[in-house]
Every structure is written in structure tokens, then in C-alpha cells.
Motif scaffolding. Structure first.
Motif, PDB file in Angstrom:
ATOM      1  N   VAL A 108       0.802  -1.229   0.000  1.00 24.40           N
ATOM      2  CA  VAL A 108       0.000   0.000   0.000  1.00 24.40           C
ATOM      3  C   VAL A 108       0.832   1.273   0.000  1.00 24.40           C
ATOM      4  N   LEU A 109       2.173   1.177   0.007  1.00 26.26           N
ATOM      5  CA  LEU A 109       3.012   2.363   0.210  1.00 26.26           C
ATOM      6  C   LEU A 109       2.767   3.454  -0.836  1.00 26.26           C
ATOM      7  N   VAL A 110       2.848   3.109  -2.112  1.00 29.08           N
ATOM      8  CA  VAL A 110       2.726   4.123  -3.162  1.00 29.08           C
ATOM      9  C   VAL A 110       1.311   4.683  -3.205  1.00 29.08           C
ATOM     10  N   THR A 111       0.316   3.803  -3.123  1.00 27.99           N
ATOM     11  CA  THR A 111      -1.074   4.270  -3.167  1.00 27.99           C
ATOM     12  C   THR A 111      -1.380   5.180  -1.987  1.00 27.99           C
ATOM     13  N   ALA A 112      -0.929   4.803  -0.795  1.00 26.14           N
ATOM     14  CA  ALA A 112      -1.166   5.637   0.382  1.00 26.14           C
ATOM     15  C   ALA A 112      -0.469   6.987   0.258  1.00 26.14           C
ATOM     16  N   GLY A 113       0.748   6.980  -0.295  1.00 25.49           N
ATOM     17  CA  GLY A 113       1.440   8.248  -0.504  1.00 25.49           C
ATOM     18  C   GLY A 113       0.695   9.151  -1.466  1.00 25.49           C
ATOM     19  N   ARG A 114       0.169   8.553  -2.535  1.00 27.91           N
ATOM     20  CA  ARG A 114      -0.582   9.347  -3.519  1.00 27.91           C
ATOM     21  C   ARG A 114      -1.865   9.898  -2.912  1.00 27.91           C
ATOM     22  N   ILE A 115      -2.554   9.097  -2.100  1.00 22.66           N
ATOM     23  CA  ILE A 115      -3.779   9.576  -1.445  1.00 22.66           C
ATOM     24  C   ILE A 115      -3.445  10.703  -0.478  1.00 22.66           C
ATOM     25  N   GLY A 116      -2.332  10.578   0.254  1.00 24.50           N
ATOM     26  CA  GLY A 116      -1.924  11.655   1.154  1.00 24.50           C
ATOM     27  C   GLY A 116      -1.643  12.943   0.409  1.00 24.50           C
ATOM     28  N   ASP A 117      -1.001  12.844  -0.771  1.00 26.78           N
ATOM     29  CA  ASP A 117      -0.762  14.040  -1.586  1.00 26.78           C
ATOM     30  C   ASP A 117      -2.068  14.714  -1.971  1.00 26.78           C
ATOM     31  N   ALA A 118      -3.110  13.892  -2.210  1.00 29.82           N
ATOM     32  CA  ALA A 118      -4.365  14.430  -2.740  1.00 29.82           C
ATOM     33  C   ALA A 118      -5.303  14.954  -1.653  1.00 29.82           C
ATOM     34  N   VAL A 119      -5.431  14.229  -0.548  1.00 33.09           N
ATOM     35  CA  VAL A 119      -6.458  14.595   0.432  1.00 33.09           C
ATOM     36  C   VAL A 119      -5.887  15.196   1.715  1.00 33.09           C
TER      37      VAL A 119
ATOM     38  N   SER B  87       7.999  11.004   5.156  1.00 32.37           N
ATOM     39  CA  SER B  87       8.902  11.728   4.257  1.00 32.37           C
ATOM     40  C   SER B  87       8.195  12.896   3.588  1.00 32.37           C
ATOM     41  N   ALA B  88       6.906  12.740   3.277  1.00 33.67           N
ATOM     42  CA  ALA B  88       6.168  13.836   2.640  1.00 33.67           C
ATOM     43  C   ALA B  88       6.003  15.023   3.584  1.00 33.67           C
ATOM     44  N   LEU B  89       5.766  14.771   4.855  1.00 36.58           N
ATOM     45  CA  LEU B  89       5.644  15.867   5.821  1.00 36.58           C
ATOM     46  C   LEU B  89       6.963  16.598   6.001  1.00 36.58           C
ATOM     47  N   ILE B  90       8.086  15.880   5.922  1.00 36.95           N
ATOM     48  CA  ILE B  90       9.393  16.550   5.977  1.00 36.95           C
ATOM     49  C   ILE B  90       9.544  17.477   4.776  1.00 36.95           C
TER      50      ILE B  90
ATOM     51  N   ALA C 246      -2.485  14.068 -19.600  1.00 41.30           N
ATOM     52  CA  ALA C 246      -2.642  15.111 -18.578  1.00 41.30           C
ATOM     53  C   ALA C 246      -3.529  14.650 -17.431  1.00 41.30           C
ATOM     54  N   GLY C 247      -3.496  13.356 -17.143  1.00 39.81           N
ATOM     55  CA  GLY C 247      -4.247  12.834 -16.015  1.00 39.81           C
ATOM     56  C   GLY C 247      -3.423  12.866 -14.741  1.00 39.81           C
ATOM     57  N   GLY C 248      -3.890  12.175 -13.723  1.00 41.73           N
ATOM     58  CA  GLY C 248      -3.184  12.105 -12.447  1.00 41.73           C
ATOM     59  C   GLY C 248      -2.633  10.716 -12.215  1.00 41.73           C
ATOM     60  N   PRO C 249      -1.426  10.405 -12.708  1.00 38.03           N
ATOM     61  CA  PRO C 249      -0.874   9.054 -12.535  1.00 38.03           C
ATOM     62  C   PRO C 249      -0.589   8.751 -11.070  1.00 38.03           C
ATOM     63  N   LEU C 250      -0.638   7.477 -10.741  1.00 34.81           N
ATOM     64  CA  LEU C 250      -0.312   7.059  -9.382  1.00 34.81           C
ATOM     65  C   LEU C 250       1.120   7.430  -9.045  1.00 34.81           C
ATOM     66  N   LEU C 251       2.038   7.182  -9.974  1.00 39.15           N
ATOM     67  CA  LEU C 251       3.448   7.532  -9.810  1.00 39.15           C
ATOM     68  C   LEU C 251       3.899   8.201 -11.105  1.00 39.15           C
ATOM     69  N   ASP C 252       4.069   9.507 -11.040  1.00 40.33           N
ATOM     70  CA  ASP C 252       4.388  10.283 -12.231  1.00 40.33           C
ATOM     71  C   ASP C 252       5.732   9.820 -12.813  1.00 40.33           C
ATOM     72  N   PRO C 253       5.768   9.406 -14.099  1.00 41.10           N
ATOM     73  CA  PRO C 253       7.033   8.975 -14.701  1.00 41.10           C
ATOM     74  C   PRO C 253       8.124  10.028 -14.662  1.00 41.10           C
ATOM     75  N   ARG C 254       7.745  11.303 -14.572  1.00 42.77           N
ATOM     76  CA  ARG C 254       8.750  12.363 -14.537  1.00 42.77           C
ATOM     77  C   ARG C 254       9.590  12.325 -13.261  1.00 42.77           C
TER      78      ARG C 254
ATOM     79  N   ALA D 231       6.267   9.776  -4.123  1.00 42.66           N
ATOM     80  CA  ALA D 231       7.706   9.564  -4.298  1.00 42.66           C
ATOM     81  C   ALA D 231       8.308   8.835  -3.100  1.00 42.66           C
ATOM     82  N   GLY D 232       7.948   9.254  -1.893  1.00 40.90           N
ATOM     83  CA  GLY D 232       8.437   8.580  -0.698  1.00 40.90           C
ATOM     84  C   GLY D 232       7.930   7.151  -0.612  1.00 40.90           C
ATOM     85  N   GLY D 233       6.667   6.938  -1.010  1.00 34.99           N
ATOM     86  CA  GLY D 233       6.130   5.585  -1.000  1.00 34.99           C
ATOM     87  C   GLY D 233       6.847   4.670  -1.965  1.00 34.99           C
TER      88      GLY D 233
END
Length: 490
Positions: free
Chosen positions: A66-77, A125-128, A260-268, A406-408
Motif C-alpha cells: 500500500v506504500l505508493v497508493t497511500a502516498g498518492r492519497i496523502g498528496d491528494a487529500v 517523508s512527505a511531511l518533511i 494530462a491525467g493524475g498518474p499514481l506515480l508520475d514517470p517524470r 515519491a516517498g512511498g
């Protein structure tokens, strides 16, 4: 309510950081702390060996999923919201694991606890990223890296201490109960100290990316976490399935980003963010060797030399002490030394673990543990200069809006590397023993194999350091160098 400082930073940021570090330490410690209590759990719950292994492996598996998905949800909400919800769930699941009346409910509680920990970890890591800037961010990541490195090393020590204090039947339950008061205090402080920020741009969650990445990680990790019951031999075919899913995930994410969507993990993150791809690869390789050696040491000290779980944990304490000392300092040096700091650290780890393997192979058993103290301390110093600086250099240029994902992803790589190491190195240990060799030869061979991926991460770090040196030299115009020389001559 306190006001923000003139530079826009939260004046309570250092207090808030300690809340996140305590929560992160608990979640990472639970990966290894339970191992020393497995025999008493199996005896008290009348569980089979494969079932009791799921108490450890199930947590590691759900954590990584769940690491990447949880990180992405934290970024969003909102990272604060996800952090607090995950911490509350972790405390409740810890209490449920401690009170579990049978092995089935214990495994279910551990799976749920792993999900909560996996939701908690990327928010750290995101809060840091969110709370700190400039040189302060390096120091904060230094402390975070110390938590990541030390939690793996001190798990067996902490578990042995708890079992020594809570002696007797059912004493293993305190391995889980101890999280409850600590987590409750961290939750109350988090409600007060963690910064409130507006959530990111609302986007539809990339469910296709979630499914592809989840299937890929599950197929990769399932044979590894079931290695002790023959999982690699029976489920080897899941490895190519995993590669197919992960390849599909990369293609899918590129397609979502192109639209131009919202990828789970942006390739950039990998293609354009400076240092991210190298740092993620280096961290994954390092954790293959770093994570596996602790199980090998535990097997050698407890089965080979007859040490108690507590004494076995204390035998590797010099590594943990060295890691703690170096990690706290390396965060202040990373801006000045850059990748060179990681190179020096990896050299120290290689020498420390290599020296330990030779001593355990050649020295008499009654003095070997004492002789390993200085070399393990050297290895710990090196590790403290690897994990936290690498996290800093990997994440410092990541846009804050993508910090959670990214941290996830970074921690997913570390968890995958750790799973490979903890499956492969004990396997080598048992193969060498089965060939008729002594315990000393088995531990030296397994630790020596663990140095292999660490040496690969060293080669990658050296390449990256030299590349940056060439880039810095080429970016300096000749006239700047000449004028600097003339000014010094004048």
C-alpha cells in the motif's frame, strides 16, 4: 494558534517532526521485533510453523503493497489526515494483535497492522518535504534516515528486552501492547502539532495504476515472504508474472501522464527529477544486503553459539550505535559533500561487514563477538552515512505535490530489496550448513554474499559521484576559473 515564521515555515515543525519519527519508528520496528517472539507465540497458540511465519511475513507483505497508493492519497487529500488515521488504525491493530486468542486472528490483525503502517510510512517523508526547506530539510531527513536504519538493527534487541521483562506465558503479547500507549501519546501530539494544509488538486485516483502496481508487488513478494516454507521453489513462476505487471504499470503511467491525467506515480519522477532514479536504485540494492544480514547473525548467534535472543541482539548493538551517531551528523554534511558522503559510507559498510564475516570465520567462538565490536561499529558509521543522505538526495528535488507518492515508491523499493535479502541470505546459510560445513563457515558465506549487492550500490554511487563532478567542472566557465586564480594571486 502560533503564527508562521517570516520565511513561511511552521515554528512547531521540529516538535511535529519528532511525532512523525516516533510513529515511523514503531511501524518499521514491527518488521523485525516480532521475530524473537515466534517460538513462544507458536507454543502458546499451538500454531504450525508455516502459520506462525505469517505473523512476520504477512506484515511485511501488506506494508509494501500500500506504500505508493497511500502516498498518492496523502498528496491528494492531506498528509496530516492520512497520518492520523493510519496511526490510530496502527494502535488499534496492535491492541488486537496482542489480544488475539488464536493464530488466525493474530495473522489477520498483523495484516491489518501492516496496511496501517504502509499508509503511515510515506506521510513521514512527505511531511518533511512539506515542513522543512534548505539545509533544515537535510537535517530532518538525517533524523528520518537514522530511524529507518536503526529500527531494523534494534528490533531483535527491543524484542529480547520486552520478553526478558514480560517473562512467562503470554509474555509475547507485550511486543504488541507496547505500541498502544506510545502510539496514543503520538496521536494526541500529532493532533496538536502537525500542520494543517489545504489538500492538493482533487483528481480521480488512478485505479488502473493501483491494480497493476499492486499485482506486480504482490507477485514479486509472495514467493519471498513464503521462502521458509518453500515459496520460492513452488511459486517461482510469479517472478516473470511480476515483471509483466510492472512493465504494464510503467506503460500505463506514461499513458495517463501523456493525457494530462493524475498518474499514481508520475514517470517524470524517474526521468526528470534529479537524483531520484539513482537514489531509488541505490537504496533498493543496499537493502538487499543490509536487511538480510541481521537474520543471518541471529541464526548464527542463537543456533550456532547458543545465545539467548537478548544476547544475540546485544551482539550487533555496535552497528546500531554507529548508525545512530553517523545518521544524525550526516544530515548536516549532505549538502556539502553530496554523493561522496554515500560513497564513503558504503565503503565503511563493506569493510565493516566483510571484517565481521572474516572474524566470525577465523576467530575462536569465545572471543569472536568481542572482536567484532569495532568492525560492526565501523559498519554502523558507514550505514548512517548511506541511508539518510540517500533519502535526502533522492527526495530533495521532488515537488512537494508528489512527495507522498515519491516517498512511498522509494520505500517500496527498500521493502522489496529487504524481502529479497531476508529470503536469500538465510537460505544460503542453511545450504552451507546442509553441505556439512560449520556454523562459522555458513555465517561468513551468507554475510559475504550480502556484501555483493552493497558493493553494487557502491559502484552505482561512485558512478553518480563522478558524473556530477564532471558536470560541475563542465558548467564552470574558464574565465571564472582564471579570474578566481588571478584574484588569489593578487
Amino acid at each position: 494558534m502560533p503564527t508562521q515564521a517570516e520565511d513561511g515555515t511552521d515554528p512547531r515543525r521540529w516538535k511535529a517532526l519528532w511525532v512523525t519519527l516516533v510513529a515511523g519508528f514503531m511501524s518499521l520496528l514491527d518488521v523485525t521485533i516480532v521475530s524473537v517472539a515466534l517460538p513462544s507465540m507458536q507454543r502458546d497458540l499451538h500454531a504450525s510453523a508455516p502459520a506462525i511465519q505469517w505473523v512476520v511475513t504477512g506484515y511485511a507483505l501488506s506494508f509494501a503493497l500500500v506504500l505508493v497508493t497511500a502516498g498518492r492519497i496523502g498528496d491528494a487529500v492531506g498528509r496530516r489526515r492520512i497520518f492520523l488515521l493510519a496511526l490510530a488504525a496502527f494502535v488499534l491493530c496492535s491492541a488486537a494483535a496482542g489480544a488475539a486468542p488464536d493464530i488466525t486472528l493474530l495473522v489477520v490483525a498483523r495484516l491489518a497492522q501492516g496496511v496501517a503502517a504502509g499508509c503511515l510510512a510515506p506521510q513521514n517523508s512527505a511531511l518533511i518535504q512539506q515542513m522543512f526547506r534548505g539545509a533544515e530539510r537535510g537535517r530532518a531527513f538525517g533524523l528520518f534516515g537514522a530511524v529507518v536504519g536503526i529500527s531494523s538493527a534494534v528490533g531483535p534487541i527491543a524484542g529480547g528486552l520486552i520478553l526478558a521483562v514480560a517473562d512467562g506465558p503470554q509474555g509475547w503479547r507485550w511486543i504488541f501492547y507496547v505500541n498502544v500507549p506510545v502510539g496514543a501519546v503520538a496521536l494526541l501530539l500529532g493532533l496538536r502539532l502537525l500542520p494543517r494544509t489545504s489538500p492538493g488538486r482533487r483528481e480521480r485516483l488512478d485505479l488502473g495504476g493501483v491494480a497493476l502496481l499492486g499485482c506486480g508487488v504482490l507477485a514479486m513478494m509472495l514467493p519471498l515472504v513464503m521462502a521458509e516454507s518453500g515459496g520460492v521453489r513452488r511459486l517461482w513462476w510469479l517472478f516473470p508474472v511480476s515483471v509483466a505487471f510492472l512493465y504494464g504499470f510503467v506503460r500505463w503511467e506514461r499513458r495517463v501522464a501523456a493525457r494530462a491525467g493524475g498518474p499514481l506515480l508520475d514517470p517524470r519522477l524517474v526521468t526528470t527529477t534529479r537524483g531520484y532514479a539513482v537514489g531509488a536504485a541505490l537504496g533498493t540494492l543496499y537493502f538487499v544486503g543490509f536487511s538480510g544480514v541481521w537474520l543471518v547473525f541471529a541464526l548464527f548467534f542463537q543456533n550456532g553459539l547458543g545465545y539467548s535472543p537478548l544476547r544475540s541482539g546485544l551482539a550487533v548493538t555496535p552497528f546500531a550505535i554507529g548508525s545512530a551517531c553517523a545518521a544524525a551528523v550526516s544530515g548536516r554534511l549532505v549538502d556539502r559533500l553530496g554523493r561522496l558522503l554515500t560513497v564513503c559510507g558504503l565503503v565503511g559498510v563493506t569493510l565493516g561487514l566483510g571484517g565481521t564475516a572474516l572474524i566470525l570465520l577465523l576467530a575462536p567462538a569465545h572471543v569472536a563477538t568481542w572482536l567484532t565490536v569495532p568492525v560492526l561499529f565501523l559498519g554502523g558509521l558507514g550505514s548512517g552515512c548511506v541511508i539518510s543522505p540517500n533519502i535526502t538526495m533522492t527526495l530533495r528535488d521532488v515537488p512537494v505535490r508528489m512527495a507522498g507518492a515519491a516517498g512511498g515508491a522509494l520505500q517500496t523499493g527498500q521493502r522489496l530489496g529487504g524481502s529479497i535479502g531476508t529470503a536469500a541470505l538465510p537460505g544460503v546459510f542453511y545450504v552451507v550448513l546442509g553441505s556439512g560445513a560449520h556454523y562459522h563457515a555458513a555465517v561468513a558465506t551468507a554475510v559475504g554474499l550480502g556484501i555483493g549487492p552493497i558493493a553494487c550500490s557502491l559502484a552505482l554511487a561512485v558512478h553518480d559521484w563522478r558524473r556530477h563532478r564532471r558536470g560541475d567542472a563542465e558548467s564552470c566557465p574558464p574565465e571564472v576559473s582564471h579570474s578566481h586564480l588571478h584574484s588569489r594571486q593578487g
